[in-house]
Design an enzyme around this catalytic site. Sequence first.
Site, mmCIF file in Angstrom:
data_model
loop_
_atom_site.group_PDB
_atom_site.id
_atom_site.type_symbol
_atom_site.label_atom_id
_atom_site.label_comp_id
_atom_site.label_asym_id
_atom_site.label_seq_id
_atom_site.Cartn_x
_atom_site.Cartn_y
_atom_site.Cartn_z
ATOM 1 N N HIS A 83 0.840 -1.194 0.000
ATOM 2 C CA HIS A 83 0.000 0.000 0.000
ATOM 3 C C HIS A 83 0.876 1.245 0.000
ATOM 4 C CE1 HIS A 83 -3.821 2.103 0.703
ATOM 5 N NE2 HIS A 83 -3.048 2.992 1.316
ATOM 6 N N LYS A 93 -8.180 -1.326 6.550
ATOM 7 C CA LYS A 93 -8.559 -1.948 5.274
ATOM 8 C C LYS A 93 -7.705 -3.183 5.004
ATOM 9 C CE LYS A 93 -8.249 2.000 3.114
ATOM 10 N NZ LYS A 93 -8.554 3.395 3.055
ATOM 11 N N ASP A 107 -14.414 2.951 7.814
ATOM 12 C CA ASP A 107 -13.359 3.770 7.205
ATOM 13 C C ASP A 107 -13.905 4.514 5.986
ATOM 14 O OD1 ASP A 107 -10.599 4.651 6.516
ATOM 15 O OD2 ASP A 107 -11.034 3.436 4.760
HETATM 16 N N1 URA Z 1 -5.021 6.459 2.208
HETATM 17 C C1 URA Z 1 -5.988 5.861 2.965
HETATM 18 O O1 URA Z 1 -6.452 4.764 2.647
HETATM 19 N N2 URA Z 1 -6.428 6.516 4.058
HETATM 20 C C2 URA Z 1 -5.949 7.711 4.447
HETATM 21 O O2 URA Z 1 -6.371 8.225 5.453
HETATM 22 C C3 URA Z 1 -4.943 8.321 3.655
HETATM 23 C C4 URA Z 1 -4.488 7.663 2.529
#
Ligand code: URA
Length: 435
Positions: free
Chosen positions: A82, A187, A161
């Site tokens: 990520h 996530k 989220d």
């Molecule tokens: N990417 C994400 O998934 N969440 C954030 O808060 C910032 C970047």
Amino acid sequence: MRMFDIISKKKYNESLSKEEIDYVINEYTNGTIPDYQMSALLMAIYFNGMNYEETTNLTLAMAHSGDMMDLSEIGGINVDKHSTGGVGDKTTLILAPMVAACGGKVAKMSGRGLGNTGGTIDKLESIKGFRTKLSEEEFIDNIKEIGLALTGQTGNLAPADKKIYALRDVTAIVDSIPLIASSIMSKKIAAGAGAIVLDVKVGSGAFMKNMQDAEKLAEEMVKIGSLAGRNTIAVISDMDEPLGLAVGNALEVAEAVKTLKKEGPEDLVNLCLELGTQMLIASKVEENARGMLQNSIDDGSAYNKFLEFIKRQGGDITVFDDLDEFTECNYKIEVKADKEGYVQRIESELIGEASMILGGGRMTKEDVIDYSVGVKLSAKRGDYVKCGDCLATIYAANKDKILEAEGLIIKAFEISEDIVKTSPLIKRIISCKNI
Ligand code: URA
């Protein structure tokens, strides 16, 4: 429990208990707590922060707010990567097939772009026929069979989220370390990642503008991942100029294809080798992975894996036969240097904004993007340019926004007579062993 009391507690910089955090996340997800109270709490968190225990509790509450994917059927340790968000960041398109070609099991959950940062899902959708919505069964089957699958965030994965991120986005509360850390990690945990490699960007084009903040964010996420039983490694990398040369959806896919065919820009290749190495280490496939990854490019196995992956998810691989045709656009306008000297820096945010206003990104979630537009750089930091040299080429679908994009690109390039000191692309690697 009352939301009023919880907001008040955070306003006076007191820590919230696990029960209070669970209450907020459950009640906000099911709609009992209204947006205005949640925004007030998020703003109090923005100013007063959260300690490590609170951030971990917030992450786990958000991860468990919806479905939890179980990828154990795949066997071995699956790995996800990520990025905290960058301009020109097409590493997933290159890395995922490289790692899969070396025996890794890549279970990639990706997002769409918003504002001046791009998203892998949008990039892949520039390929005719490519499907970014896979059922859990198809996702698992593809990883089992070809070592790699990529899907968008499914409907009920970490819904807390999704709701909170949308609220932060419109209330200027995105750039908060505990909120970013918990958003990303919730996530990844809900998506069933066995191992997680995080590319934490630092610099003008990133949420984290300085090394101290980037280290804090990286450490926080590594600690949360380890506590949740996921082997987590963070690589802090430079975002003081766009990554590679291409910014825009089809343009970035074309650059990824070139990189897999040994013609990639140096910074992009190096970052892919480093992140790939960490992915293979995190998933315990190979301790000495760098050579294997380089070989996967040299012997064509990574490119073949890429084609297999695109085909498997419905994409038309004949579009890669002619990359000029794939990146064809109505107008291609060169932006020329108006002075001579060394390129000191290229403000990533402005290049991302130029691509966005041309139609390559979204200002709001509802915007429809144009895959063909974007910006292709001809000079990078440290290069010497003469007056009239091409700095970048604008790819535009119509004439409307060309002047505005040109202004942003000129502003993004800082040029002066001073020789540029090189700064490393990879700033630090953080794992639970070195926190
Ligand atoms: N990417 C994400 O998934 N969440 C954030 O808060 C910032 C970047």
